[in-house]
Design a protein around this motif. Structure first.
Motif, short mmCIF file in Angstrom:
data_model
loop_
_atom_site.label_atom_id
_atom_site.label_comp_id
_atom_site.label_asym_id
_atom_site.label_seq_id
_atom_site.Cartn_x
_atom_site.Cartn_y
_atom_site.Cartn_z
N VAL A 1 0.86 -1.18 0.00
CA VAL A 1 0.00 0.00 0.00
C VAL A 1 0.91 1.23 0.00
N THR A 2 0.30 2.38 -0.17
CA THR A 2 1.02 3.64 -0.07
C THR A 2 0.32 4.47 1.01
N ARG A 3 1.12 5.00 1.93
CA ARG A 3 0.57 5.85 2.99
C ARG A 3 0.13 7.19 2.39
N GLY A 4 -0.65 7.91 3.15
CA GLY A 4 -1.13 9.22 2.70
C GLY A 4 -0.02 10.19 2.36
N ASP A 5 1.15 10.02 2.99
CA ASP A 5 2.28 10.92 2.71
C ASP A 5 3.12 10.45 1.53
N GLY A 6 2.71 9.35 0.88
CA GLY A 6 3.40 8.86 -0.31
C GLY A 6 4.42 7.76 -0.03
N ARG A 7 4.69 7.46 1.23
CA ARG A 7 5.67 6.41 1.55
C ARG A 7 5.06 5.03 1.34
N PRO A 8 5.84 4.09 0.79
CA PRO A 8 5.34 2.72 0.62
C PRO A 8 5.26 2.02 1.98
N ALA A 9 4.32 1.09 2.09
CA ALA A 9 4.13 0.33 3.33
C ALA A 9 3.46 -0.99 2.97
N ARG A 10 3.14 -1.75 3.97
CA ARG A 10 2.38 -2.99 3.84
C ARG A 10 1.06 -2.80 4.59
N LEU A 11 0.02 -3.46 4.16
CA LEU A 11 -1.27 -3.36 4.82
C LEU A 11 -1.14 -3.68 6.31
N GLY A 12 -0.35 -4.68 6.63
CA GLY A 12 -0.18 -5.08 8.03
C GLY A 12 0.39 -3.99 8.92
N ASP A 13 1.08 -2.99 8.34
CA ASP A 13 1.62 -1.90 9.14
C ASP A 13 0.51 -1.07 9.79
N ALA A 14 -0.69 -1.09 9.22
CA ALA A 14 -1.80 -0.30 9.74
C ALA A 14 -2.74 -1.13 10.61
N ILE A 15 -2.41 -2.40 10.82
CA ILE A 15 -3.31 -3.30 11.55
C ILE A 15 -2.61 -3.80 12.81
N ARG A 16 -3.14 -3.39 13.95
CA ARG A 16 -2.62 -3.89 15.22
C ARG A 16 -3.36 -5.17 15.57
N PRO A 17 -2.65 -6.23 15.92
CA PRO A 17 -3.31 -7.50 16.21
C PRO A 17 -4.17 -7.43 17.48
N GLY A 18 -5.14 -8.33 17.54
CA GLY A 18 -5.95 -8.49 18.74
C GLY A 18 -7.12 -7.55 18.88
N ARG A 19 -7.46 -6.85 17.82
CA ARG A 19 -8.64 -5.98 17.87
C ARG A 19 -9.40 -6.10 16.55
N PRO A 20 -10.70 -5.81 16.55
CA PRO A 20 -11.45 -5.85 15.29
C PRO A 20 -10.84 -4.89 14.28
N THR A 21 -10.99 -5.24 13.01
CA THR A 21 -10.45 -4.41 11.93
C THR A 21 -11.55 -4.14 10.91
N LEU A 22 -11.76 -2.88 10.62
CA LEU A 22 -12.73 -2.47 9.61
C LEU A 22 -11.93 -1.91 8.44
N VAL A 23 -12.13 -2.50 7.25
CA VAL A 23 -11.44 -2.06 6.05
C VAL A 23 -12.50 -1.59 5.05
N SER A 24 -12.35 -0.35 4.59
CA SER A 24 -13.29 0.21 3.63
C SER A 24 -12.56 0.58 2.35
N PHE A 25 -13.05 0.11 1.23
CA PHE A 25 -12.53 0.48 -0.09
C PHE A 25 -13.37 1.64 -0.59
N TRP A 26 -12.73 2.73 -1.05
CA TRP A 26 -13.45 3.91 -1.51
C TRP A 26 -12.64 4.64 -2.57
N ALA A 27 -13.24 5.66 -3.15
CA ALA A 27 -12.56 6.55 -4.10
C ALA A 27 -13.16 7.94 -3.96
N SER A 28 -12.38 8.94 -4.26
CA SER A 28 -12.84 10.33 -4.07
C SER A 28 -14.00 10.70 -5.00
N TRP A 29 -14.08 10.07 -6.16
CA TRP A 29 -15.14 10.40 -7.12
C TRP A 29 -16.43 9.65 -6.84
#
Length: 191
Positions: free
Chosen positions: A57-85
């Motif tokens: 994935v790419t962070r909002g600041d443009g840096r590359p990352a992995r999806l797992g970097d935004a997911i802390r284990p042991g808690r529910p995770t809500l993932v929403s796919f969207w687009a500005s248009w």
């Protein structure tokens, strides 16, 4: 002698019976619309989060990352796919922001993945998420090819929202903007 019987219509139905049948049919259509707006969609569930953590994935600041970097284990995770248009995505965003305010990062992973939005620049996307109250910590951009891997090749319909339980197992899917279904997701998170 006068009677108060209604004149028989087609196939012996009286005018009142025809009107009653039409009212019942309209009520059925209305109830089906409510049900559709509150149900979770069927179909193929996404893979467990353990299989998705390595997706680039790419962070909002443009840096590359992995999806797992935004997911802390042991808690529910809500993932929403969207687009500005996407109009329905814009309608859904305030509900996600409310969920974030109600459940902070220690209680809920909230990831909103911008997809199908190659023409939007980072500043525009950041302004949009700020305008609806979504914090920067959950904003990521995912290439469409990776989104297909996440959704198991399903069509590109957005918004598309997934809830994973604290163990990272898929718990619910919503395809499209469905306010009643989003309310049910909130109850699942709080349970």
């Amino acid at each position: 002698m006068t009677t108060s019987r209604s004149e028989a219509g087609p196939r012996g139905w009286s005018a009142r019976r025809s009107l009653g049948a039409a009212a019942l049919a309209a009520l059925g259509v209305f109830a089906a619309g409510l049900w559709n707006g509150s149900r979770f969609d069927g179909g193929a569930a996404p893979p467990p989060l353990a299989e998705l953590r390595a997706l680039p994935v790419t962070r909002g600041d443009g840096r590359p990352a992995r999806l797992g970097d935004a997911i802390r284990p042991g808690r529910p995770t809500l993932v929403s796919f969207w687009a500005s248009w996407c109009g329905p995505c814009r309608k859904e965003a305030p509900t996600l922001a409310t969920l974030r305010r109600r459940h902070g990062p220690s209680d809920l992973n909230l990831v909103y993945l911008n997809v199908h939005d190659a023409g939007a620049d980072r500043a525009t996307l950041a302004a949009m998420t700020r305008a609806v109250g979504l914090p920067a910590d959950g904003y990521l951009v995912m290439a469409d090819a990776e989104a297909v891997r996440f959704t198991r090749g399903l069509d590109g319909a957005i918004p598309r929202t997934y809830l994973f339980d604290p163990r990272g197992r898929p718990a619910a899917t919503i395809i499209g903007y469905k306010p009643l279904a989003l309310a049910r997701l909130a109850r699942l998170i709080e349970a």
